[in-house]
Design a protein around this motif. Structure first.
Motif, PDB file in Angstrom:
ATOM      1  N   PRO A 100       0.766  -1.270   0.137  1.00 58.09           N
ATOM      2  CA  PRO A 100      -0.050  -0.147  -0.133  1.00 58.09           C
ATOM      3  C   PRO A 100       0.693   1.235   0.001  1.00 58.09           C
ATOM      4  O   PRO A 100       0.608   2.179  -0.520  1.00 58.09           O
ATOM      5  CB  PRO A 100      -1.101  -0.027   1.257  1.00 58.09           C
ATOM      6  CG  PRO A 100      -0.437  -1.302   2.061  1.00 58.09           C
ATOM      7  CD  PRO A 100       0.420  -2.103   1.002  1.00 58.09           C
ATOM      8  N   GLN A 101       2.044   1.341   0.383  1.00 58.45           N
ATOM      9  CA  GLN A 101       2.935   2.409   0.808  1.00 58.45           C
ATOM     10  C   GLN A 101       3.265   2.775  -0.671  1.00 58.45           C
ATOM     11  O   GLN A 101       3.271   3.768  -1.303  1.00 58.45           O
ATOM     12  CB  GLN A 101       4.000   1.953   1.512  1.00 58.45           C
ATOM     13  CG  GLN A 101       4.889   3.742   1.834  1.00 58.45           C
ATOM     14  CD  GLN A 101       5.968   3.236   2.710  1.00 58.45           C
ATOM     15  OE1 GLN A 101       6.501   2.075   3.240  1.00 58.45           O
ATOM     16  NE2 GLN A 101       6.842   4.223   3.110  1.00 58.45           N
ATOM     17  N   GLY A 102       3.823   1.636  -1.336  1.00 60.37           N
ATOM     18  CA  GLY A 102       4.278   1.949  -2.756  1.00 60.37           C
ATOM     19  C   GLY A 102       3.066   2.458  -3.736  1.00 60.37           C
ATOM     20  O   GLY A 102       3.480   3.353  -4.608  1.00 60.37           O
ATOM     21  N   LYS A 103       1.821   1.953  -3.505  1.00 60.83           N
ATOM     22  CA  LYS A 103       0.690   2.318  -4.409  1.00 60.83           C
ATOM     23  C   LYS A 103       0.407   3.722  -3.937  1.00 60.83           C
ATOM     24  O   LYS A 103       0.006   4.424  -4.925  1.00 60.83           O
ATOM     25  CB  LYS A 103      -0.556   1.401  -3.937  1.00 60.83           C
ATOM     26  CG  LYS A 103      -0.536   0.271  -4.739  1.00 60.83           C
ATOM     27  CD  LYS A 103      -2.312  -0.072  -5.059  1.00 60.83           C
ATOM     28  CE  LYS A 103      -2.475  -0.976  -6.161  1.00 60.83           C
ATOM     29  NZ  LYS A 103      -2.486  -2.319  -5.711  1.00 60.83           N
ATOM     30  N   ALA A 104       0.716   4.301  -2.899  1.00 64.29           N
ATOM     31  CA  ALA A 104       0.319   5.627  -2.405  1.00 64.29           C
ATOM     32  C   ALA A 104       1.375   6.469  -2.966  1.00 64.29           C
ATOM     33  O   ALA A 104       0.941   7.718  -3.652  1.00 64.29           O
ATOM     34  CB  ALA A 104       0.285   5.786  -0.769  1.00 64.29           C
TER      35      ALA A 104
END
Lengths: 77, 77
Positions: free
Chosen positions: A16-20
Motif C-alpha cells: 500500500p505504501q508503494g501504491k500511495a
C-alpha cells in the motif's frame, strides 16, 4: 564496520505504501511510472567482531519479517 | 527501466526509528552494535522516456524531504 540491510516486500505481497507513492506521483503530473515498491534500508555501525552469521541472525530476528519480506545484506569497510 | 531511490536522514537529524531498532537489538542480546540509522528504499519501474532530471524532480517533489533527508538515485537496466 558499516553494514547496510535492504528489506523489500516479497513479490505478490500487497504494498500500500508503494501504491500511495505511485498515486501521488501521478497526481503531481509525473507520468511514465509503471510501478512503485517501497522498502527499507537499515544502516548499522558494527563492531569488527560481528560476523556475517550474526548479521544474518539480526535480520531474521528483528530487521525483516521473513514471511513477507526479503532482505539483502551489504557489508562495507 | 528500473531505478532505486535511497532516502536517508541527514547527519545530525534525530532518528527515533533507528534508536528503537538499536534498543531492540540490544534487548535481543545482539551486542557490538554502535549505531543504527533507518532509511527508505523506493524501487520505481519507469518508462524509458524518463530522464535523470525527471527522476531528480520526483525525489525533490515527493520522495525525499530535502530539509532533513538526503537521497541517492541508482538507475538499473
Amino acid at each position: 564496520m558499516k553494514a547496510r540491510v535492504y528489506v523489500t516486500l516479497k513479490n505478490g505481497v500487497l504494498d500500500p505504501q508503494g501504491k500511495a507513492i505511485h498515486h501521488a506521483l501521478e497526481g503531481l503530473g509525473f507520468g511514465g511510472v509503471a510501478d512503485v515498491r517501497a522498502g527499507k534500508m537499515i544502516e548499522l555501525d558494527l563492531a569488527d567482531s560481528i560476523t556475517d552469521a550474526d548479521l544474518d541472525a539480526m535480520c531474521r530476528a528483528l530487521l525483516a519479517n521473513t514471511v513477507i519480506e526479503n532482505y539483502r545484506i551489504e557489508r562495507g569497510a
